[in-house]
Design a protein around this motif. Structure first.
Motif, PDB file in Angstrom:
ATOM      1  N   LEU A   1      15.002   2.073  39.581  1.00  0.00           N
ATOM      2  CA  LEU A   1      13.893   1.199  38.953  1.00  0.00           C
ATOM      3  C   LEU A   1      12.692   1.612  39.513  1.00  0.00           C
ATOM      4  CD1 LEU A   1      15.264  -2.137  38.043  1.00  0.00           C
ATOM      5  CD2 LEU A   1      15.298  -0.010  36.689  1.00  0.00           C
ATOM      6  N   ASP A   2      12.329   2.176  40.912  1.00  0.00           N
ATOM      7  CA  ASP A   2      11.161   2.624  41.515  1.00  0.00           C
ATOM      8  C   ASP A   2      10.802   4.085  40.765  1.00  0.00           C
ATOM      9  OD1 ASP A   2      12.870   4.307  42.950  1.00  0.00           O
ATOM     10  OD2 ASP A   2      12.449   3.260  44.788  1.00  0.00           O
ATOM     11  N   GLY A   3      11.613   4.725  39.975  1.00  0.00           N
ATOM     12  CA  GLY A   3      11.543   5.885  39.668  1.00  0.00           C
ATOM     13  C   GLY A   3      11.838   7.091  40.483  1.00  0.00           C
ATOM     14  N   TYR A   4      12.417   6.966  41.347  1.00  0.00           N
ATOM     15  CA  TYR A   4      13.197   8.262  42.253  1.00  0.00           C
ATOM     16  C   TYR A   4      14.666   8.298  41.805  1.00  0.00           C
ATOM     17  CZ  TYR A   4       9.198   7.203  45.645  1.00  0.00           C
ATOM     18  OH  TYR A   4       7.807   7.123  46.173  1.00  0.00           O
ATOM     19  N   GLY A   5      14.884   9.690  41.883  1.00  0.00           N
ATOM     20  CA  GLY A   5      16.072  10.048  41.560  1.00  0.00           C
ATOM     21  C   GLY A   5      17.274  10.006  42.477  1.00  0.00           C
ATOM     22  N   ILE A   6      18.463   9.179  41.922  1.00  0.00           N
ATOM     23  CA  ILE A   6      19.638   9.083  42.803  1.00  0.00           C
ATOM     24  C   ILE A   6      20.570  10.245  42.498  1.00  0.00           C
ATOM     25  CG2 ILE A   6      21.290   7.479  43.166  1.00  0.00           C
ATOM     26  CD1 ILE A   6      19.757   5.373  42.060  1.00  0.00           C
ATOM     27  N   TYR A   7      20.847  11.137  43.626  1.00  0.00           N
ATOM     28  CA  TYR A   7      22.060  12.002  43.477  1.00  0.00           C
ATOM     29  C   TYR A   7      23.164  11.625  44.283  1.00  0.00           C
ATOM     30  CZ  TYR A   7      17.902  14.879  42.367  1.00  0.00           C
ATOM     31  OH  TYR A   7      16.607  15.568  41.741  1.00  0.00           O
ATOM     32  N   GLY A   8      24.217  12.004  43.906  1.00  0.00           N
ATOM     33  CA  GLY A   8      25.592  11.986  44.599  1.00  0.00           C
ATOM     34  C   GLY A   8      25.631  12.101  45.997  1.00  0.00           C
ATOM     35  N   MET A   9      26.481  11.749  46.643  1.00  0.00           N
ATOM     36  CA  MET A   9      26.571  11.467  48.163  1.00  0.00           C
ATOM     37  C   MET A   9      26.671  12.999  48.838  1.00  0.00           C
ATOM     38  SD  MET A   9      29.129   9.552  50.554  1.00  0.00           S
ATOM     39  CE  MET A   9      30.566  10.548  50.670  1.00  0.00           C
ATOM     40  N   ARG A  10      27.670  14.135  48.107  1.00  0.00           N
ATOM     41  CA  ARG A  10      27.693  15.175  48.774  1.00  0.00           C
ATOM     42  C   ARG A  10      27.330  16.329  47.856  1.00  0.00           C
ATOM     43  NH1 ARG A  10      31.559  14.244  52.787  1.00  0.00           N
ATOM     44  NH2 ARG A  10      32.374  12.305  52.573  1.00  0.00           N
ATOM     45  N   ASN A  11      27.109  17.465  48.418  1.00  0.00           N
ATOM     46  CA  ASN A  11      26.550  18.610  47.724  1.00  0.00           C
ATOM     47  C   ASN A  11      27.607  19.537  47.122  1.00  0.00           C
ATOM     48  OD1 ASN A  11      27.696  20.455  49.790  1.00  0.00           O
ATOM     49  ND2 ASN A  11      25.488  20.348  50.784  1.00  0.00           N
ATOM     50  N   LEU A  12      27.431  20.470  46.470  1.00  0.00           N
ATOM     51  CA  LEU A  12      28.607  21.236  45.921  1.00  0.00           C
ATOM     52  C   LEU A  12      29.637  21.733  46.836  1.00  0.00           C
ATOM     53  CD1 LEU A  12      26.770  22.963  42.698  1.00  0.00           C
ATOM     54  CD2 LEU A  12      27.840  20.640  43.012  1.00  0.00           C
ATOM     55  N   ALA A  13      29.205  21.915  48.119  1.00  0.00           N
ATOM     56  CA  ALA A  13      30.172  22.396  49.157  1.00  0.00           C
ATOM     57  C   ALA A  13      30.930  21.217  49.722  1.00  0.00           C
ATOM     58  CB  ALA A  13      29.192  23.176  50.152  1.00  0.00           C
ATOM     59  N   GLY A  14      30.638  20.060  49.186  1.00  0.00           N
ATOM     60  CA  GLY A  14      31.585  18.774  49.913  1.00  0.00           C
ATOM     61  C   GLY A  14      30.687  18.150  51.204  1.00  0.00           C
ATOM     62  N   GLU A  15      29.585  18.672  51.271  1.00  0.00           N
ATOM     63  CA  GLU A  15      28.813  18.385  52.546  1.00  0.00           C
ATOM     64  C   GLU A  15      27.871  16.873  52.296  1.00  0.00           C
ATOM     65  OE1 GLU A  15      26.945  21.852  53.435  1.00  0.00           O
ATOM     66  OE2 GLU A  15      28.656  22.705  54.504  1.00  0.00           O
ATOM     67  N   GLU A  16      27.861  16.228  53.091  1.00  0.00           N
ATOM     68  CA  GLU A  16      26.748  14.878  53.082  1.00  0.00           C
ATOM     69  C   GLU A  16      25.524  15.329  54.179  1.00  0.00           C
ATOM     70  OE1 GLU A  16      26.800  10.201  53.576  1.00  0.00           O
ATOM     71  OE2 GLU A  16      28.538  11.164  54.161  1.00  0.00           O
ATOM     72  N   ASP A  17      24.483  14.749  53.508  1.00  0.00           N
ATOM     73  CA  ASP A  17      23.129  15.056  54.208  1.00  0.00           C
ATOM     74  C   ASP A  17      23.139  13.786  55.267  1.00  0.00           C
ATOM     75  OD1 ASP A  17      21.577  16.966  53.065  1.00  0.00           O
ATOM     76  OD2 ASP A  17      21.872  15.879  51.159  1.00  0.00           O
ATOM     77  N   TYR A  18      22.723  14.193  56.510  1.00  0.00           N
ATOM     78  CA  TYR A  18      22.761  13.136  57.534  1.00  0.00           C
ATOM     79  C   TYR A  18      21.343  12.881  58.225  1.00  0.00           C
ATOM     80  CZ  TYR A  18      27.846  13.888  57.519  1.00  0.00           C
ATOM     81  OH  TYR A  18      28.932  13.944  57.228  1.00  0.00           O
ATOM     82  N   ASP A  19      20.355  13.023  57.352  1.00  0.00           N
ATOM     83  CA  ASP A  19      18.854  12.632  57.636  1.00  0.00           C
ATOM     84  C   ASP A  19      18.484  11.505  56.899  1.00  0.00           C
ATOM     85  OD1 ASP A  19      18.821  14.189  55.603  1.00  0.00           O
ATOM     86  OD2 ASP A  19      16.994  15.395  56.324  1.00  0.00           O
ATOM     87  N   LEU A  20      19.252  10.730  56.363  1.00  0.00           N
ATOM     88  CA  LEU A  20      18.903   9.860  55.176  1.00  0.00           C
ATOM     89  C   LEU A  20      18.430   8.623  55.846  1.00  0.00           C
ATOM     90  CD1 LEU A  20      21.897   9.740  52.715  1.00  0.00           C
ATOM     91  CD2 LEU A  20      19.856  11.454  52.730  1.00  0.00           C
ATOM     92  N   ASP A  21      17.198   8.122  55.377  1.00  0.00           N
ATOM     93  CA  ASP A  21      16.848   6.795  55.901  1.00  0.00           C
ATOM     94  C   ASP A  21      17.567   5.552  55.340  1.00  0.00           C
ATOM     95  OD1 ASP A  21      16.120   6.163  53.377  1.00  0.00           O
ATOM     96  OD2 ASP A  21      13.910   6.867  53.473  1.00  0.00           O
ATOM     97  N   GLU A  22      16.930   4.368  55.863  1.00  0.00           N
ATOM     98  CA  GLU A  22      17.962   3.255  55.578  1.00  0.00           C
ATOM     99  C   GLU A  22      18.120   2.915  54.008  1.00  0.00           C
ATOM    100  OE1 GLU A  22      15.299  -0.201  56.494  1.00  0.00           O
ATOM    101  OE2 GLU A  22      13.576   1.032  56.642  1.00  0.00           O
ATOM    102  N   CYS A  23      17.296   3.558  53.370  1.00  0.00           N
ATOM    103  CA  CYS A  23      17.381   3.344  51.718  1.00  0.00           C
ATOM    104  C   CYS A  23      18.169   4.471  51.254  1.00  0.00           C
ATOM    105  CB  CYS A  23      16.139   3.603  50.863  1.00  0.00           C
ATOM    106  SG  CYS A  23      14.923   2.122  51.414  1.00  0.00           S
ATOM    107  N   ARG A  24      18.963   5.368  52.024  1.00  0.00           N
ATOM    108  CA  ARG A  24      19.647   6.386  51.791  1.00  0.00           C
ATOM    109  C   ARG A  24      19.075   7.522  50.842  1.00  0.00           C
ATOM    110  NH1 ARG A  24      24.894   6.842  52.818  1.00  0.00           N
ATOM    111  NH2 ARG A  24      25.004   8.292  51.514  1.00  0.00           N
TER     112      ARG A  24
END
Length: 310
Positions: free
Chosen positions: A253-276
């Motif tokens: 609702l703040d207008g920012y996009g929400i993406y899936g947890m993992r990229n197409l290679a099945g990897e997760e980003d590990y530099d996420l802040d407290e809001c993910r």
């Protein structure tokens, strides 16, 4: 460049063509990213006041409140002999996602305690809230005693009014100095026309010896909100990105996009802040959904939120 769910590609209003002829995709709200039928009318813009008091311009967006890309259900299995295809899933925030099959129902006493029995031992039939009265008696904070030890499911046909909802979402997000907690209100919408709900109140659900079953897409129905998602399981992650990034599933609702947890290679980003959330050169600031087992999408709001139009 964003690739459409149908496999084609085109420049959108959110893309900027750089001097080297590459494109930058800002992860702000874009009506063109929604599936056909997921927006009940072409979004208009109007003045709005966000949660932090900022007066800005918002899209007025109306969604159907039910998915346009897949069927709803199933939720509860009919018997203790049912396989996973006859039921949905359950998650309680512990990190686990359980198939609600007959074996799951049969072994709930091992998982949650000896006072759990959601089936008739003589017939093997599961106690399911399969009427409107049962749904309304169970899908509430104070579960009626006769509907405790039940697998809870409801139907959209039980709702007295249409499930469509209208939201104001900022055209350009307004970042907060300090993130806002999610609270108990809905936090966004999906590209297939469904509300993103806050974490399910699993403590209250389990306290009544009930399982408020989700379907395989992480959604369920109650008589107040209609159908809504409590987790991302892949059904909503439909807008592919050309750079191997996780797919877009919707907008907060703040207008920012929400993406899936993992990229197409099945990897997760590990530099996420407290809001993910985090930023990259292609999308700017954006969120990544948590796993379904965590019973959440994002951890907090990075920006001032728009609102539900009553």
């Amino acid at each position: 460049m964003v690739l459409s769910a149908c496999g084609g590609s085109s420049q959108t209003d959110n893309e900027t063509i750089n001097e080297d002829n590459t494109t930058t995709v800002q992860s702000t709200f874009n009506p063109d990213n929604f599936h056909v039928g997921a927006l009940l009318q072409t979004p208009t813009t109007e003045s709005c006041t966000l949660s932090g008091g900022t007066v800005t311009t918002c899209y007025r967006v109306t969604i159907p409140g039910e998915p346009v890309t897949n069927e709803i259900g199933p939720f509860c299995p009919p018997t203790i002999y049912s396989d996973a295809s006859e039921g949905g899933i359950w998650f309680d925030g512990s990190g686990e996602v359980y198939d609600i099959d007959g074996e799951f129902i049969l072994n709930l006493d091992t998982l949650y305690g000896s006072d759990w029995q959601l089936y008739d031992p003589d017939t093997g039939l599961v106690n399911v809230t399969d009427t409107q009265a049962a749904c309304e008696g169970a899908a509430r904070p104070n579960v009626a005693e006769e509907y405790q030890n039940h697998c809870v499911e409801c139907s959209l046909s039980y709702l007295e009014s249409a499930v469509e909802q209208t939201y104001l979402i900022p055209v350009e997000p307004v970042a907060l100095a300090n993130p806002n907690s999610i609270g108990g209100d809905n936090l966004g919408i999906t590209l297939n026309g469904v509300v993103l709900a806050p974490p399910a109140p699993v403590s209250a659900i389990l306290a009544a010896n009930t399982i408020a079953a989700f379907d395989d897409c992480g959604g369920h129905i109650n008589p107040f909100e209609g159908y809504h998602y409590h987790a991302s399981t892949g059904c909503t992650e439909t807008l592919l990105q050309s750079d191997n990034h996780a797919s877009l599933l919707g907008y907060a609702l703040d207008g920012y996009g929400i993406y899936g947890m993992r990229n197409l290679a099945g990897e997760e980003d590990y530099d996420l802040d407290e809001c993910r959330g985090h930023s990259d050169e292609s999308r700017g600031y954006h969120y990544h959904s948590a796993s379904a087992g965590e019973n959440m999408f994002i951890g907090c709001f990075h920006g001032e939120q728009g609102s539900l139009v009553h």
